[in-house]
Scaffold this active site. Structure first.
Site, PDB file in Angstrom:
ATOM      1  N   HIS A  18       0.326  -1.527   0.047  1.00  0.00           N
ATOM      2  CA  HIS A  18       0.282  -0.256   0.209  1.00  0.00           C
ATOM      3  C   HIS A  18       0.856   1.383  -0.283  1.00  0.00           C
ATOM      4  O   HIS A  18       0.272   1.937  -0.646  1.00  0.00           O
ATOM      5  CB  HIS A  18      -0.795  -0.090   1.101  1.00  0.00           C
ATOM      6  CG  HIS A  18      -1.416  -1.147   1.261  1.00  0.00           C
ATOM      7  ND1 HIS A  18      -1.851  -2.224   2.494  1.00  0.00           N
ATOM      8  CD2 HIS A  18      -2.711  -1.518   0.618  1.00  0.00           C
ATOM      9  CE1 HIS A  18      -3.288  -2.839   2.111  1.00  0.00           C
ATOM     10  NE2 HIS A  18      -3.687  -2.678   0.986  1.00  0.00           N
ATOM     11  N   LYS A  42     -15.199  -8.840   5.636  1.00  0.00           N
ATOM     12  CA  LYS A  42     -14.299  -8.866   6.581  1.00  0.00           C
ATOM     13  C   LYS A  42     -14.633  -9.222   8.058  1.00  0.00           C
ATOM     14  O   LYS A  42     -15.411  -8.211   8.963  1.00  0.00           O
ATOM     15  CB  LYS A  42     -13.815  -8.429   6.392  1.00  0.00           C
ATOM     16  CG  LYS A  42     -12.643  -8.290   4.971  1.00  0.00           C
ATOM     17  CD  LYS A  42     -11.619  -7.987   4.416  1.00  0.00           C
ATOM     18  CE  LYS A  42     -10.753  -8.040   3.497  1.00  0.00           C
ATOM     19  NZ  LYS A  42     -10.011  -7.372   2.704  1.00  0.00           N
ATOM     20  N   ARG A  91      -2.674  -6.534  -8.080  1.00  0.00           N
ATOM     21  CA  ARG A  91      -1.632  -7.363  -7.880  1.00  0.00           C
ATOM     22  C   ARG A  91      -0.949  -8.003  -8.848  1.00  0.00           C
ATOM     23  O   ARG A  91      -0.633  -9.322  -9.087  1.00  0.00           O
ATOM     24  CB  ARG A  91      -1.285  -7.555  -6.578  1.00  0.00           C
ATOM     25  CG  ARG A  91      -1.358  -6.734  -5.059  1.00  0.00           C
ATOM     26  CD  ARG A  91      -1.330  -7.375  -4.154  1.00  0.00           C
ATOM     27  NE  ARG A  91      -2.962  -7.459  -3.960  1.00  0.00           N
ATOM     28  CZ  ARG A  91      -3.436  -7.917  -3.279  1.00  0.00           C
ATOM     29  NH1 ARG A  91      -2.749  -8.053  -2.172  1.00  0.00           N
ATOM     30  NH2 ARG A  91      -4.933  -8.432  -3.308  1.00  0.00           N
ATOM     31  N   SER A 129      -3.194  -8.578   3.579  1.00  0.00           N
ATOM     32  CA  SER A 129      -2.779  -8.155   4.794  1.00  0.00           C
ATOM     33  C   SER A 129      -3.068  -9.447   5.736  1.00  0.00           C
ATOM     34  O   SER A 129      -2.731  -9.698   6.102  1.00  0.00           O
ATOM     35  CB  SER A 129      -4.353  -7.255   5.185  1.00  0.00           C
ATOM     36  OG  SER A 129      -3.587  -6.327   4.377  1.00  0.00           O
TER      37      SER A 129
HETATM   38  N1  COA Z   1       0.091  -4.130  -1.574  1.00  0.00           N
HETATM   39  C1  COA Z   1      -1.071  -4.921  -0.515  1.00  0.00           C
HETATM   40  N2  COA Z   1      -1.972  -5.579  -0.530  1.00  0.00           N
HETATM   41  C2  COA Z   1      -3.408  -5.071  -1.506  1.00  0.00           C
HETATM   42  C3  COA Z   1      -2.877  -4.263  -2.123  1.00  0.00           C
HETATM   43  C4  COA Z   1      -0.867  -3.779  -2.206  1.00  0.00           C
HETATM   44  N3  COA Z   1      -0.956  -2.476  -3.344  1.00  0.00           N
HETATM   45  N4  COA Z   1      -4.143  -3.768  -2.503  1.00  0.00           N
HETATM   46  C5  COA Z   1      -5.040  -4.547  -2.077  1.00  0.00           C
HETATM   47  N5  COA Z   1      -3.691  -5.353  -1.128  1.00  0.00           N
HETATM   48  C6  COA Z   1      -4.786  -6.194  -0.687  1.00  0.00           C
HETATM   49  C7  COA Z   1      -5.210  -6.270   1.193  1.00  0.00           C
HETATM   50  O1  COA Z   1      -4.565  -5.888   2.545  1.00  0.00           O
HETATM   51  C8  COA Z   1      -6.605  -6.737   1.023  1.00  0.00           C
HETATM   52  O2  COA Z   1      -5.810  -7.740   1.929  1.00  0.00           O
HETATM   53  P1  COA Z   1      -6.575  -9.040   2.322  1.00  0.00           P
HETATM   54  O3  COA Z   1      -8.353  -9.122   1.702  1.00  0.00           O
HETATM   55  O4  COA Z   1      -6.107 -10.291   2.165  1.00  0.00           O
HETATM   56  O5  COA Z   1      -6.849  -8.719   3.806  1.00  0.00           O
HETATM   57  C9  COA Z   1      -7.214  -7.820  -0.022  1.00  0.00           C
HETATM   58  O6  COA Z   1      -5.550  -6.381  -0.798  1.00  0.00           O
HETATM   59  C10 COA Z   1      -8.309  -6.109  -0.323  1.00  0.00           C
HETATM   60  O7  COA Z   1      -8.360  -4.943   0.517  1.00  0.00           O
HETATM   61  P2  COA Z   1      -8.927  -3.939  -0.063  1.00  0.00           P
HETATM   62  O8  COA Z   1      -8.110  -3.083  -0.317  1.00  0.00           O
HETATM   63  O9  COA Z   1      -8.593  -3.553   1.868  1.00  0.00           O
HETATM   64  O10 COA Z   1      -9.676  -3.909  -0.274  1.00  0.00           O
HETATM   65  P3  COA Z   1     -11.719  -4.543   0.629  1.00  0.00           P
HETATM   66  O11 COA Z   1     -12.253  -5.600  -0.252  1.00  0.00           O
HETATM   67  O12 COA Z   1     -11.480  -4.996   1.882  1.00  0.00           O
HETATM   68  O13 COA Z   1     -12.459  -3.098   0.268  1.00  0.00           O
HETATM   69  C11 COA Z   1     -13.072  -1.865   0.763  1.00  0.00           C
HETATM   70  C12 COA Z   1     -12.112  -2.425   1.697  1.00  0.00           C
HETATM   71  C13 COA Z   1     -13.798  -0.396   2.280  1.00  0.00           C
HETATM   72  C14 COA Z   1     -12.496  -0.635  -0.172  1.00  0.00           C
HETATM   73  C15 COA Z   1     -14.216  -2.018  -0.110  1.00  0.00           C
HETATM   74  O14 COA Z   1     -14.854  -2.613   0.438  1.00  0.00           O
HETATM   75  C16 COA Z   1     -15.587  -0.496   0.469  1.00  0.00           C
HETATM   76  O15 COA Z   1     -15.486   0.185  -0.274  1.00  0.00           O
HETATM   77  N6  COA Z   1     -16.036  -1.068   1.400  1.00  0.00           N
HETATM   78  C17 COA Z   1     -17.046  -0.017   1.576  1.00  0.00           C
HETATM   79  C18 COA Z   1     -18.841   0.164   1.600  1.00  0.00           C
HETATM   80  C19 COA Z   1     -18.877   0.204  -0.005  1.00  0.00           C
HETATM   81  O16 COA Z   1     -18.711   1.704  -0.773  1.00  0.00           O
HETATM   82  N7  COA Z   1     -19.250  -0.947  -0.959  1.00  0.00           N
HETATM   83  C20 COA Z   1     -19.565  -0.563  -2.297  1.00  0.00           C
HETATM   84  C21 COA Z   1     -17.845  -0.503  -3.017  1.00  0.00           C
HETATM   85  S1  COA Z   1     -18.084  -0.868  -4.557  1.00  0.00           S
END
Ligand code: COA
Length: 159
Positions: A18, A42, A91, A129
């Site tokens: 990140h 989650k 990724r 993560s």
């Molecule tokens: N490097 C390393 N890891 C990365 C990364 C990077 N550049 N980019 C993403 N990741 C990983 C994260 O660590 C995470 O790992 P995990 O699944 O093991 O925890 C995974 O990729 C995806 O996580 P993240 O990018 O945090 O997305 P998410 O699926 O947890 O979504 C929100 C989080 C908050 C963005 C999403 O759920 C959201 O928008 N929620 C709000 C409600 C909403 O608007 N919903 C409609 C959306 S269309």
């Protein structure tokens, strides 16, 4: 035009992947808000406030980036912050499908906000993560995978 972006995610916890995205692409925008959010799919190791604090310390060396937390729709906080872009990192191919669906849904919810997808650095592409938490819980080395404050927090939380 003021180019304001949000970089949303769960950040449980923020990783070097990140931070790398923010370091490499922050110059595209006049301001970036890292939005620490909740996904209904989650359960989290760190609560929202802990995740926000970890992210704040991890990116304190970066200019014009601020960390906020939000429990609700991502486009809602984007509009509140007057952001016109959502920055997301890819990724792998499996990330692409997931990101495409989120981008399309967010576009439908807020046609004024565009999603910008960027590629992760190859050597950081295997970080997630969940994997970080697994390695930490089994005592593996986290060197280079997470910022130092995150490594300390994981060791404290998991031991
Ligand atoms: N490097 C390393 N890891 C990365 C990364 C990077 N550049 N980019 C993403 N990741 C990983 C994260 O660590 C995470 O790992 P995990 O699944 O093991 O925890 C995974 O990729 C995806 O996580 P993240 O990018 O945090 O997305 P998410 O699926 O947890 O979504 C929100 C989080 C908050 C963005 C999403 O759920 C959201 O928008 N929620 C709000 C409600 C909403 O608007 N919903 C409609 C959306 S269309």
């Amino acid at each position: 035009m003021n180019k304001v972006a949000i970089y949303p995610g769960s950040f449980d916890p923020i990783t070097s992947g990140h931070v790398d995205i923010l370091e490499r692409f922050s110059s595209l925008f006049s301001k970036i808000y890292v939005v620490v959010g909740n996904s209904s799919k989650k359960s989290y190791l760190f609560d929202l406030e802990e995740r926000k604090k970890l992210a704040q310390t991890a990116i304190s060396h970066l200019k014009h980036i601020e960390v906020v937390s939000h429990d609700g729709l991502t486009v809602e906080i984007a509009n509140q912050l007057e952001a016109n872009f959502i920055l997301r990192g890819i990724r792998s191919g499996s990330d692409f499908e997931y990101e495409k669906n989120m981008a399309n849904m967010n576009q439908r919810l807020a046609p004024n906000i565009e999603t910008v997808l960027v590629y992760s650095r190859a050597e950081l592409g295997m970080i997630s993560s969940s994997l970080i938490k697994e390695v930490a819980s089994l005592g593996g080395s986290l060197k280079g995978l997470v910022p130092i404050n995150v490594e300390e927090a994981l060791i404290k939380k998991l031991r």
